[in-house]
Each structure stands twice: as C-alpha cells, then as structure tokens.
Design a protein around this motif. Structure first.
Motif, PDB file in Angstrom:
ATOM      1  N   UNK A 165       1.494   3.412 -19.426  1.00 29.34           N
ATOM      2  CA  UNK A 165       1.608   4.125 -20.705  1.00 29.34           C
ATOM      3  C   UNK A 165       1.043   3.277 -21.846  1.00 29.34           C
ATOM      4  N   UNK A 166       1.265   1.960 -21.784  1.00 27.70           N
ATOM      5  CA  UNK A 166       0.702   1.068 -22.807  1.00 27.70           C
ATOM      6  C   UNK A 166      -0.816   0.990 -22.704  1.00 27.70           C
ATOM      7  N   UNK A 167      -1.317   0.962 -21.455  1.00 29.94           N
ATOM      8  CA  UNK A 167      -2.770   0.925 -21.268  1.00 29.94           C
ATOM      9  C   UNK A 167      -3.423   2.208 -21.762  1.00 29.94           C
ATOM     10  N   UNK A 212      -4.377   1.956 -12.413  1.00 26.60           N
ATOM     11  CA  UNK A 212      -4.190   2.717 -13.650  1.00 26.60           C
ATOM     12  C   UNK A 212      -4.588   4.173 -13.452  1.00 26.60           C
ATOM     13  N   UNK A 213      -5.634   4.398 -12.677  1.00 28.97           N
ATOM     14  CA  UNK A 213      -6.060   5.773 -12.398  1.00 28.97           C
ATOM     15  C   UNK A 213      -5.617   6.252 -11.014  1.00 28.97           C
ATOM     16  N   UNK A 214      -5.527   5.343 -10.041  1.00 26.38           N
ATOM     17  CA  UNK A 214      -5.162   5.756  -8.683  1.00 26.38           C
ATOM     18  C   UNK A 214      -3.667   5.988  -8.515  1.00 26.38           C
ATOM     19  N   UNK A 268       0.843  -1.203   0.000  1.00 27.18           N
ATOM     20  CA  UNK A 268       0.000   0.000   0.000  1.00 27.18           C
ATOM     21  C   UNK A 268       0.874   1.246   0.000  1.00 27.18           C
ATOM     22  N   UNK A 269       0.462   2.231  -0.803  1.00 18.22           N
ATOM     23  CA  UNK A 269       1.169   3.505  -0.840  1.00 18.22           C
ATOM     24  C   UNK A 269       2.341   3.562  -1.793  1.00 18.22           C
ATOM     25  N   UNK A 270       2.705   2.437  -2.403  1.00 22.44           N
ATOM     26  CA  UNK A 270       3.828   2.425  -3.334  1.00 22.44           C
ATOM     27  C   UNK A 270       3.410   3.056  -4.666  1.00 22.44           C
ATOM     28  N   UNK A 271       4.153   4.041  -5.170  1.00 20.58           N
ATOM     29  CA  UNK A 271       3.809   4.621  -6.480  1.00 20.58           C
ATOM     30  C   UNK A 271       3.875   3.549  -7.566  1.00 20.58           C
ATOM     31  N   UNK A 272       2.879   3.511  -8.429  1.00 20.88           N
ATOM     32  CA  UNK A 272       2.791   2.465  -9.436  1.00 20.88           C
ATOM     33  C   UNK A 272       2.670   3.052 -10.831  1.00 20.88           C
ATOM     34  N   UNK A 273       3.379   2.446 -11.778  1.00 24.44           N
ATOM     35  CA  UNK A 273       3.218   2.816 -13.190  1.00 24.44           C
ATOM     36  C   UNK A 273       2.919   1.602 -14.058  1.00 24.44           C
ATOM     37  N   UNK A 274       2.554   0.478 -13.402  1.00 23.60           N
ATOM     38  CA  UNK A 274       2.126  -0.729 -14.111  1.00 23.60           C
ATOM     39  C   UNK A 274       0.913  -1.311 -13.398  1.00 23.60           C
ATOM     40  N   UNK A 275       0.129  -2.077 -14.136  1.00 24.88           N
ATOM     41  CA  UNK A 275      -0.936  -2.882 -13.545  1.00 24.88           C
ATOM     42  C   UNK A 275      -0.580  -4.353 -13.745  1.00 24.88           C
ATOM     43  N   UNK A 276      -1.067  -5.192 -12.828  1.00 22.19           N
ATOM     44  CA  UNK A 276      -0.629  -6.584 -12.740  1.00 22.19           C
ATOM     45  C   UNK A 276      -1.768  -7.503 -13.174  1.00 22.19           C
ATOM     46  N   UNK A 277      -1.502  -8.330 -14.188  1.00 24.05           N
ATOM     47  CA  UNK A 277      -2.446  -9.344 -14.640  1.00 24.05           C
ATOM     48  C   UNK A 277      -1.980 -10.704 -14.125  1.00 24.05           C
TER      49      UNK A 277
END
Length: 353
Positions: free
Chosen positions: A222-224, A199-201, A156-165
């Motif tokens: 960025x790909x999404x 992706x938005x949060x 929680x709270x970690x900056x993210x620039x990917x989403x995990x499938x």
C-alpha cells in the motif's frame, strides 16, 4: 515474599515498614515520592519523566543494584520490601529500560534512515535521486526484521502484501526439487529489493533464503502504491530495478548452460565484485563473502567437489583466493578474462529516467 534491598537513590526519603507494589503501607511524602514514580516491585523507570529525573542525578546516586539481602550502601540500614516472584532487575536492565524510554524512537528513526543508505547508493550508481525522493522512500518504509543464516523467510505461493529490501547480509532466490536438490537462481546484496516483483504478482513462484545473517526492511505494498503514484519517476526507477534483476537472471542462465565450471565460478565472483562495490561493500582487491562451498555449488549448478576444484585452479593460477569468508582478488583483469565477463548486463551507464 520478603526481600531486602539496598539503595543508592539518595534523593528519596528512607521508608520503614513493609509495603506492596501499589504503595500500601506507605504514608505521606514517602509514598508519593516512590510509589507514584513506579519504582516499587521491579517496575522502575517505566515513564520518560522518571527516566529524565534519574539521568539528572549524579552517577553515585543513580546506581540501583538489584533486590537482595544486605545493608544499605548509604546508611548501613536494611529495608524490608514485599515484591512479587519476579526476577530481580540488575543495573544493566535498568539502564536499558531507561534508554528505551528516552531514546528508542529517536535511535530507531536514525538507524532506520541509515539502514537503507545502501539502497540509495545502488540507485545513485545509475540514476540521480533528489532529496525529496529519498525522503519519500524513507516515509514508505515499514518495520525491519532480522534473520539467522539459512532461514527461508518467504516461501513460494505465500500471499504477500509487502516487498523486502535487503540492508545487511546475502540472500538468495531458490527453487528445489522433491528430492531436496536446490538451485539458487540469484544472489541479493545489500541495497537490493529481493522481491519487488511481488508488488504486482502478490506471491512468488520461488523461495527467498538468508544465506548469511540478514536484516531486511519491509515495504508495505500500500505504501509502494502511494509512493509510485505520487512520484512516477520512483516507479520508473523500481521498474528499472526489476528489469535489472531479469538481466542478471539471463546471465546466470548463460553461465549454467554454456560456461565451463571454472568460467562460471570466475564470472560469479566478478559480478559480485561489481555489485558489492556499488554499495561500498567491495574493493578492487576483494570483499567479504560468508557463503560456504555448498552454497556456492547451489549457485553454480555444480557439486561441492567440483566447486572446490574450480576454486583451487583459480587460486593456483594466481587469480583469486576464497578462504575464511573472504574473497581476495589477486588479478581482477585476469579473472574477468577467464570468465569472459562483460558488465554491460548490469547497466552501469543507463539512459536517464
């Protein structure tokens, strides 16, 4: 350091004398035929050209044992070789390097494409998906990652620039208290985006954990962005996916707030049977489920003793058995009746998007 090496690479000229990794000490065609092909100093087959030549040889000529003191298997002679202090390469290492040189990209592309078939199956269970849309989603894929069981891979709270499938295993969202007590708020099965809402949060208010060994594929945001701008319908499909996650959350809240222990236990297994069957991981009579009773207690908001008691009651009623990482459903209709299970919150027949 001096070592002796036997060779069965019969297509190469036998050399005499002492030589180093750069081919020093060699002369004429001997140097060009060996040193230029990167076979010295445990650096065999570092190029695709050499690997292809190696595969063209007969099996008896392409078996190269590791450096050791002994005589040549071909001529019975011994050849002194100067090498660095590196671990000898055994034949399996050589084959693995050859395979990596020649086929890694092709195999990686094939396995990566197959990896997300469960994701497409999840979408197709509710909506049509064109070949062009499938290709666009594949093109948006990033690298894959593997995690051992019980590994928190997003905090929680970690900056993210990917989403995990998630493509293999069972993962969970959880929050915990300062005393270590943990509540799992949703389970993810293969084919699920575990954090598409990031992706938005751009960060999460909860953690993500692999409850079994898991493999995931990363989708850079960025790909999404490019994907959903070029294919607005895919954007709607993924919006639907986040709404479905919210519907599952609401059903879990109802279970923990109002269902009895035995009913909420039954309801969880009914839900998993439906969700896993959509991606080909469950049948009407059961499915593999490698979670422990402690993991289940954190899903159900019960103690592990209470979970054990609930499972025993369901087993004694002839409804289901959970043993050895396998859920066996003896009476699925009866289990659904105990759980008051209504699958409408899973939106199995939604309106077209």
């Amino acid at each position: 350091m001096m070592r002796r090496v036997e060779t069965r690479f019969g297509g190469l000229r036998k050399l005499s004398g002492v030589y180093g990794p750069d081919g020093s000490g060699l002369s004429g065609s001997g140097k060009s035929s060996i040193a230029s092909k990167g076979i010295l100093d445990n650096t065999w087959f570092q190029s695709a050209k050499v690997a292809k030549s190696w595969f063209k040889l007969s099996p008896s000529r392409r078996t190269i044992p590791p450096p050791f003191a002994g005589s040549s298997a071909v001529s019975g002679e011994t050849w002194p070789v100067r090498t660095r202090n590196t671990a000898p390469i055994v034949i399996d290492d050589v084959r693995r390097r050859v395979s990596n040189v020649l086929f890694s990209r092709r195999l990686d592309a094939t396995s990566r494409h197959r990896m997300i078939e469960s994701h497409f199956a999840r979408i197709r269970a509710r909506h049509a998906l064109s070949t062009e849309e499938e290709s666009a989603i594949r093109d948006a894929m990033g690298p894959s990652r593997a995690f051992d069981a019980h590994h928190t891979f997003i905090e929680a709270g970690t900056p993210l620039n990917v989403s995990v499938l998630l493509v293999e295993g069972i993962a969970g969202r959880y929050k915990d208290l300062s005393d270590g007590r943990r509540q799992i708020t949703e389970l993810h099965v293969p084919g699920d985006f575990a954090d598409l809402h990031s992706f938005t949060l751009k960060q999460l208010d909860h953690n993500l954990i692999s409850l079994t060994p898991c493999r995931v594929v990363l989708f850079p945001h960025s790909n999404l962005t490019e994907l959903t701008e070029r294919y607005p319908r895919i954007g709607r499909l993924y919006w639907f996916a986040t709404n479905l996650d919210a519907a599952i959350h609401r059903e879990w809240v109802l279970s923990m707030g109002r269902r009895t222990a035995i009913a909420r236990t039954a309801h969880l297994f009914c839900e998993l049977q439906v969700r896993l069957s959509l991606v080909g991981r469950a049948e009407a009579d059961g499915f593999d489920f490698k979670l422990s009773q402690v993991d289940l207690s954190e899903c159900l908001g019960l103690t592990d003793v209470h979970v054990n008691r609930s499972l025993r009651r369901l087993r004694e009623a002839g409804l289901m058995t959970f043993r050895g990482g396998r859920v066996t459903l003896h009476d699925l209709d009866g289990l659904r009746e105990v759980a008051e299970f209504d699958p409408s919150y899973l939106y199995l027949a939604p309106h077209p998007l």
